[in-house]
Design an enzyme around this catalytic site. Structure first.
Site, PDB file in Angstrom:
ATOM      1  CB  SER A  48       5.222   8.667   3.310  1.00  0.00           C
ATOM      2  OG  SER A  48       4.620   9.562   4.321  1.00  0.00           O
ATOM      3  CG  HIS A  82       4.104  13.580   1.049  1.00  0.00           C
ATOM      4  ND1 HIS A  82       5.548  13.303   0.959  1.00  0.00           N
ATOM      5  CD2 HIS A  82       4.034  12.496   2.125  1.00  0.00           C
ATOM      6  CE1 HIS A  82       6.113  12.852   2.097  1.00  0.00           C
ATOM      7  NE2 HIS A  82       5.107  12.359   2.755  1.00  0.00           N
ATOM      8  CG  ASN A 140      10.465  10.935   3.090  1.00  0.00           C
ATOM      9  OD1 ASN A 140      11.200  11.303   3.998  1.00  0.00           O
ATOM     10  ND2 ASN A 140       9.224  10.457   2.936  1.00  0.00           N
TER      11      ASN A 140
HETATM   12  N1  LIG Z   1       3.343  10.794  10.321  1.00  0.00           N
HETATM   13  C1  LIG Z   1       4.156  11.186   9.419  1.00  0.00           C
HETATM   14  O1  LIG Z   1       5.269  11.654   9.828  1.00  0.00           O
HETATM   15  C2  LIG Z   1       3.737  11.192   7.975  1.00  0.00           C
HETATM   16  C3  LIG Z   1       4.053  12.232   7.175  1.00  0.00           C
HETATM   17  C4  LIG Z   1       3.716  12.326   5.893  1.00  0.00           C
HETATM   18  C5  LIG Z   1       2.863  11.367   5.348  1.00  0.00           C
HETATM   19  N2  LIG Z   1       2.512  10.377   6.478  1.00  0.00           N
HETATM   20  C6  LIG Z   1       1.462   9.444   5.818  1.00  0.00           C
HETATM   21  O2  LIG Z   1      -0.013   9.986   6.231  1.00  0.00           O
HETATM   22  C7  LIG Z   1      -0.795   8.407   6.364  1.00  0.00           C
HETATM   23  C8  LIG Z   1      -1.519   8.682   7.786  1.00  0.00           C
HETATM   24  O3  LIG Z   1      -0.106   8.639   8.824  1.00  0.00           O
HETATM   25  P1  LIG Z   1      -0.427   9.297  10.441  1.00  0.00           P
HETATM   26  O4  LIG Z   1       1.158   9.191  10.939  1.00  0.00           O
HETATM   27  O5  LIG Z   1      -1.336  10.262  10.360  1.00  0.00           O
HETATM   28  O6  LIG Z   1      -1.115   7.940  10.772  1.00  0.00           O
HETATM   29  P2  LIG Z   1      -1.945   7.805  12.176  1.00  0.00           P
HETATM   30  O7  LIG Z   1      -1.647   6.258  12.660  1.00  0.00           O
HETATM   31  O8  LIG Z   1      -1.539   8.914  13.251  1.00  0.00           O
HETATM   32  O9  LIG Z   1      -3.343   7.981  11.695  1.00  0.00           O
HETATM   33  C9  LIG Z   1      -4.287   7.061  10.886  1.00  0.00           C
HETATM   34  C10 LIG Z   1      -5.709   7.244  11.226  1.00  0.00           C
HETATM   35  O10 LIG Z   1      -6.375   6.482  10.190  1.00  0.00           O
HETATM   36  C11 LIG Z   1      -7.184   5.732  10.749  1.00  0.00           C
HETATM   37  N3  LIG Z   1      -7.962   4.871  10.040  1.00  0.00           N
HETATM   38  C12 LIG Z   1      -7.210   3.622   9.679  1.00  0.00           C
HETATM   39  N4  LIG Z   1      -7.899   3.020   8.813  1.00  0.00           N
HETATM   40  C13 LIG Z   1      -8.880   3.647   8.719  1.00  0.00           C
HETATM   41  C14 LIG Z   1      -9.862   3.464   7.772  1.00  0.00           C
HETATM   42  N5  LIG Z   1      -9.981   2.335   6.960  1.00  0.00           N
HETATM   43  N6  LIG Z   1     -10.930   4.309   7.455  1.00  0.00           N
HETATM   44  C15 LIG Z   1     -10.780   5.623   8.434  1.00  0.00           C
HETATM   45  N7  LIG Z   1      -9.855   5.560   9.097  1.00  0.00           N
HETATM   46  C16 LIG Z   1      -8.875   4.843   9.161  1.00  0.00           C
HETATM   47  C17 LIG Z   1      -6.937   5.590  12.227  1.00  0.00           C
HETATM   48  O11 LIG Z   1      -8.001   5.205  13.129  1.00  0.00           O
HETATM   49  C18 LIG Z   1      -6.109   6.578  12.589  1.00  0.00           C
HETATM   50  O12 LIG Z   1      -6.854   7.564  13.333  1.00  0.00           O
HETATM   51  C19 LIG Z   1       0.046   7.695   5.821  1.00  0.00           C
HETATM   52  O13 LIG Z   1      -0.045   7.313   4.705  1.00  0.00           O
HETATM   53  C20 LIG Z   1       1.420   8.034   6.258  1.00  0.00           C
HETATM   54  O14 LIG Z   1       2.213   7.268   5.400  1.00  0.00           O
HETATM   55  C21 LIG Z   1       2.848  10.344   7.641  1.00  0.00           C
END
Ligand SMILES: NC(=O)c1ccc[n+]([C@@H]2O[C@H](COP(=O)([O-])OP(=O)(O)OC[C@H]3O[C@@H](n4cnc5c(N)ncnc54)[C@H](O)[C@@H]3O)[C@@H](O)[C@H]2O)c1
Length: 403
Positions: A133, A154, A204
């Site tokens: 993001s 994204h 954003n």
């Molecule tokens: N949550 C949101 O609203 C949202 C929206 C758009 C984009 N994003 C982006 O998406 C990405 C993930 O966000 P999220 O909210 O799903 O996070 P989250 O914490 O729900 O999930 C992240 C997952 O990645 C895993 N992980 C961490 N390090 C790892 C590695 N080295 N290898 C494999 N797995 C690994 C963790 O175990 C976890 O299950 C981020 O970059 C975030 O900026 C989030």
């Protein structure tokens, strides 16, 4: 594996790419896996943490069961979608992917390491995408031997429900990779908005004044949370008011996004965060998730009544909307995305009642410019400067879509 015939019952537009690898089975990764599997793709969902994989699998079962109950998918489709996803605990398992989408922790160093390892397994033609993001795609791409295969893809949360996907080419990204990424995401029944690799991409960035101007209006003592929310919902047509939405997102998360965007824009005052939100976050008043934010969510609490002063409500609505329009116009001015993509981004990514540039046309470009100039005149602050594009259009009598 599914047959062509089976796929067509779920999605009649076939994905140009079939083997999808998803890295990270958290909120976003599991949602993106569901989207790709529903489109008939073969998906491998990888996470280092077995508990995250188990949770993703259990949550998909729950979601699909609900969709069957609602009559949105058949039992056969449910089974097929679930069969399309395999859950793997080694990155190497993604070796046969044609497209990988990374959705792990928002940490540049960790993402770069994972990308380097991934590149050692996959074929030369595999597209390597990030769902980040806030990080620059150029910096993520720079970790690869073949940076031209890297692109930002994204999704918005929840990925299966939100129609918008921003596709962000880095300066290194090849045209072919951008094209096939766009085609693939469109075939997954999503609306694509192509955005320049700049902080906040489209949504954003353009959405900042919805929170920032609402907080400013509150800080000036012009109105309370309930009144500002009521103005935006009743007159603006937004589904949630700014304070309800900040409580929903979480004041900690929303504040951090604002601060990141502010810093990334070299402290442009247009994106300045508000002390009010900082204090709420510091106090642990995070919103719904902590039971208290701008509103109190404990049982039996009665919401404060908004003011019904029509003049005040109109002023609040106009001030926030015109600041949003200014941000959208400036994004167009700086070639962050096309006018259509900027409008789609806000209606399909964050459910705005209408596109902001369309809204500008309806209000009249002259009225937008006058309202911004009046704010600038009153406060003398750079945050109220009118976008040069709006001013130029006003001079030339132009509209965004109608001429
Ligand atoms: N949550 C949101 O609203 C949202 C929206 C758009 C984009 N994003 C982006 O998406 C990405 C993930 O966000 P999220 O909210 O799903 O996070 P989250 O914490 O729900 O999930 C992240 C997952 O990645 C895993 N992980 C961490 N390090 C790892 C590695 N080295 N290898 C494999 N797995 C690994 C963790 O175990 C976890 O299950 C981020 O970059 C975030 O900026 C989030």
């Amino acid at each position: 594996m599914t047959t062509q015939n089976q796929k067509s019952t779920i999605n009649n537009q076939q994905s140009p790419i079939n083997n999808i690898g998803i890295i990270g089975a958290g909120t976003m990764g599991s949602g993106i896996a569901q989207v790709a599997a529903t489109a008939g793709c073969t998906v491998k969902l990888f996470d280092l943490n077995q508990a995250a994989l188990d949770k993703a699998k259990a949550s998909l079962e729950k979601i699909m069961t609900r969709l069957v109950e609602k009559g949105r998918v058949t039992e056969e489709e449910k089974a097929r979608i679930q069969e399309n996803i395999s859950y793997v605990n080694a990155l190497k398992e993604l070796a046969d992917s044609d497209l990988t989408i990374e959705a792990i922790i928002e940490d540049l160093g960790i993402k770069k390491k994972v990308f380097q390892e991934l590149e050692s397994y996959v074929s030369d033609s595999c597209i390597i995408a990030s769902n980040t993001s806030s990080l620059s795609i150029a910096s993520i791409a720079s970790s690869l031997q073949k940076p031209e295969r890297c692109v930002g893809i994204h999704f918005f949360n929840p990925a299966p429900l939100m129609k918008l996907v921003e596709v962000i080419p880095a300066i290194q990204t090849s045209d072919a990779v951008l094209k096939i990424s766009e085609e693939t995401i469109k075939s997954w029944k999503k609306v694509v908005a192509v955005a320049k690799d700049t902080p906040g991409f489209i949504v954003n960035r353009v959405a900042r004044p919805f929170y920032g101007e609402a907080l400013r209006i509150y800080e000036e003592g012009m109105a309370d949370f309930a009144t500002i929310d009521f103005a935006m919902k009743s007159l603006g047509g937004f589904r949630m008011g700014p304070f309800e939405l900040m409580d929903f997102i979480g004041n900690d998360v929303n504040y951090t996004v604002t601060e990141t965007v502010f810093t990334a824009f070299y402290y442009d005052p247009r994106y300045k965060p508000a002390f009010t939100q900082k204090r709420f976050a510091e106090a642990g008043y995070l919103g719904r998730k902590s039971g208290r934010g701008f509103y109190d969510y404990s049982e039996g609490t009665v919401r404060p009544e908004p003011s019904k002063d029509q003049n005040l409500l109109e002023n609040i609505k106009n001030r926030i909307v015109v600041m949003l329009i200014n941000e959208a116009a400036d994004a167009l001015f700086l070639n962050i995305a096309s006018a259509i993509d900027i409008d789609n981004a806000m209606t399909k990514g964050v459910n705005y009642p209408k596109g902001l540039l369309t809204w500008a046309d309806e209000l009249g470009i002259d009225n937008c410019v006058n309202a911004l100039d009046a704010l600038y005149e009153e406060y003398g602050e750079d945050r109220y400067r009118c976008s040069p594009l709006l001013r130029r259009m006003n001079r030339e009598g132009k509209m965004f879509f109608r001429n």
